[in-house]
Scaffold this motif. Structure first.
Motif, short mmCIF file in Angstrom:
data_model
loop_
_atom_site.label_atom_id
_atom_site.label_comp_id
_atom_site.label_asym_id
_atom_site.label_seq_id
_atom_site.Cartn_x
_atom_site.Cartn_y
_atom_site.Cartn_z
N VAL A 55 -12.49 67.55 37.71
CA VAL A 55 -12.67 68.70 36.83
C VAL A 55 -13.98 68.58 36.05
O VAL A 55 -14.73 69.55 35.90
CB VAL A 55 -11.47 68.85 35.88
N GLY A 94 -15.70 71.32 37.93
CA GLY A 94 -14.86 72.38 37.41
C GLY A 94 -15.65 73.66 37.16
O GLY A 94 -16.83 73.62 36.77
N THR A 149 -13.17 76.52 29.11
CA THR A 149 -12.64 75.42 29.92
C THR A 149 -13.52 75.13 31.12
O THR A 149 -14.33 75.96 31.54
CB THR A 149 -11.22 75.76 30.45
N ALA A 198 -12.41 74.25 34.95
CA ALA A 198 -11.14 74.41 35.65
C ALA A 198 -11.28 74.26 37.15
O ALA A 198 -12.29 74.66 37.75
CB ALA A 198 -10.53 75.78 35.33
N LEU A 199 -10.26 73.67 37.75
CA LEU A 199 -10.07 73.67 39.19
C LEU A 199 -8.74 74.36 39.48
O LEU A 199 -7.82 74.34 38.66
CB LEU A 199 -10.03 72.25 39.74
N HIS A 227 -7.19 72.43 33.93
CA HIS A 227 -8.42 72.57 33.17
C HIS A 227 -8.57 71.55 32.05
O HIS A 227 -7.59 70.98 31.56
CB HIS A 227 -8.51 73.98 32.57
#
Length: 298
Positions: free
Chosen positions: A15, A19, A30, A32-33, A241
């Motif tokens: 991430v 991310g 955030t 995020a993945l 995230h």
């Protein structure tokens, strides 16, 4: 053998490194993945209580026990010195009244003032309400946990051994829609109980550690009630995230070496799924690194 905590650390690293930077509901932002899977074997007594930072596992277990009561007020949590749900009702109180009360004072009023607690301490129809008192269209309440225990005992080969909290009709009244929303169970031929937890949204730095502990504690209780042995916890994350104000903390955590998961066990068998207390959980061999602090995004 690779320490199972490396799964989590590798996910945090992924991430951080790739991310997608997103503007989220909280305004914090955030990385995020989307889509992640971790597997933790509980069959040898070990539980995924992270060691690369101290996890207050009793708080996580108390939260799970609170969910099982079906209660939706933070008052029972505060009576046990659990403050992880205070941020949401506090934010609502400040927004609706304009009172800049601090969190300790707000929590004291919840504990001391019945009317104040009823007005401002309830979270709406969150987790426990849906798990224990899902309201059907005919007005009947459905206890998903009781039905699950019966199913584990009587129809262990069923593919319907699950419960969930995403009640579309109630989402708007919830302080926070369920993040860990679907729990599905599988009983093996040799009597092991496995759990797959689907979490639609995961705060990887603060929330995940508690989610792992809570799901593990629930698996132990369900196995105990059904005469089964703990098996595997399979955790599946949707939007996984890191909040941008946790990036430095996450980097510090992944630089630490895991020290091996501790053991978690029940010290007695309760008469029912409702009969367990925090004193029934024993954790041994827990030797974590120091805690790492981070602010909750509300």
């Amino acid at each position: 053998m690779i320490d199972p905590e490396h799964q989590y650390l590798s996910l945090v690293d992924a991430v951080l490194s790739r991310g997608d930077r997103r503007v989220d509901r909280t305004g914090v932002g955030t990385l995020a993945l989307f889509g992640a899977l971790l597997r933790f074997d509980l069959s040898d007594g070990r539980a995924p209580i992270l060691t690369t930072k101290r996890v207050y596992w009793k708080t996580a277990v108390k939260e799970m026990l609170w969910f099982l009561t079906g209660d939706t007020s933070i008052r029972p949590l505060l009576r046990q010195n659990v403050r992880i749900w205070s941020d949401w009702p506090l934010a609502r109180y400040r927004a609706e009244t304009g009172d800049p009360i601090d969190q300790p004072a707000f929590e004291r009023r919840i504990l001391e003032d019945d009317a104040f607690a009823a007005r401002w301490g309830d979270l709406g129809p969150v987790y426990g309400k849906q798990w224990r008192r899902w309201l059907g269209p005919d007005g009947r309440e459905h206890d998903q946990i009781a039905a699950l225990v019966t199913g584990l005992r009587e129809t262990p080969a069923s593919r319907r051994l699950l419960f969930h909290g995403w009640n579309v009709a109630d989402l708007g009244a919830m302080a926070l829609p369920p993040c860990h929303m679907v729990y599905q169970y599988h009983v093996t031929q040799d009597g092991r109980l496995d759990c797959l937890l689907y979490q639609r949204s995961c705060d990887l730095f603060l929330g995940a550690a508690f989610n792992f502990v809570g799901a593990s504690a629930l698996l132990l209780m369900l196995a105990d009630q059904a005469g089964l042995r703990p098996g595997e916890l399979v955790w599946v994350g949707g939007d996984v995230h890191l909040y941008t104000n946790h990036v430095d903390q996450a980097r510090a955590q992944i630089a630490r070496a895991p020290r091996g998961f501790p053991s978690m066990r029940l010290t007695r068998r309760a008469d029912s799924i409702d009969g367990y207390a925090i004193e029934d959980f024993a954790v041994s061999g827990y030797d974590p690194h120091p805690p790492i602090q981070g602010d909750v995004a509300v």
